[in-house]
Design a protein around this motif. Sequence first.
Motif, PDB file in Angstrom:
ATOM      1  N   ASP A   2       0.833  -1.188   0.000  1.00 45.03           N
ATOM      2  CA  ASP A   2       0.000   0.000   0.000  1.00 45.03           C
ATOM      3  C   ASP A   2       0.877   1.250   0.000  1.00 45.03           C
ATOM      4  N   THR A 124      -2.587   5.157  -9.875  1.00 46.08           N
ATOM      5  CA  THR A 124      -2.519   3.876  -9.181  1.00 46.08           C
ATOM      6  C   THR A 124      -1.065   3.465  -8.973  1.00 46.08           C
ATOM      7  N   ASP A 127      -1.458  -1.594  -4.576  1.00 40.24           N
ATOM      8  CA  ASP A 127      -2.877  -1.817  -4.282  1.00 40.24           C
ATOM      9  C   ASP A 127      -3.572  -0.530  -3.819  1.00 40.24           C
ATOM     10  N   SER A 128      -3.007   0.617  -4.238  1.00 39.87           N
ATOM     11  CA  SER A 128      -3.569   1.907  -3.845  1.00 39.87           C
ATOM     12  C   SER A 128      -3.972   2.715  -5.070  1.00 39.87           C
ATOM     13  N   MET A 129      -5.026   3.503  -4.896  1.00 41.85           N
ATOM     14  CA  MET A 129      -5.553   4.357  -5.953  1.00 41.85           C
ATOM     15  C   MET A 129      -5.855   5.732  -5.381  1.00 41.85           C
ATOM     16  N   TYR A 159      -8.587  -2.458  -5.706  1.00 41.13           N
ATOM     17  CA  TYR A 159      -7.637  -1.711  -4.888  1.00 41.13           C
ATOM     18  C   TYR A 159      -8.040  -1.757  -3.431  1.00 41.13           C
TER      19      TYR A 159
END
Length: 167
Positions: A2, A124, A127-129, A159
């Motif tokens: 993350d 992005t 696993d982060s947006m 995400y």
Amino acid sequence: MDHSPKELLEIKNHWFSQHVEVDFPTRESLLGRELYLSLTNSPSCRQMKTLPAVSTEYGEDDIVKVDFHQLTIMFSLLQAQRWSSEEDQALVVEFLSQIIFSEPCDLYVGFHHGEPSAAAVVTTKGDSMLVSDLVTSSSDPNAFLSTLLNHSTVDAHKYAHIFVESH
């Protein structure tokens, strides 16, 4: 892995900046970059715990991922509305219209009754947006945001961490 909203904002701002890091950038592009970065320098972000329900104001077909120059111009004109002076708006359009499509950022334009009415950037990493630079002519920007997050090309469900920039 993350990533924090601050990291994602830095990635996005670097991505935007690199588009005028060329041998002979125009003076207007460089001034537009300064204006853009000064506005995006200290935003706050909120984390979305769950995805919102899709709004009825925008449908799937009303939101388009920017993938050709005419859409880049529409995106730039919408973003420029964030500045009050026409001179600043022109400089920001000059800067933003230099964008070349590449990861990790995607630009989106929303249409309402066939007219460009909303824009945002989706960045992005892992696993982060981050959804940032949200601008809309609607009285309810969440209508665009909710449909964007549920849009088939965004696929926000994959995400673990979704952040939304707010000014």
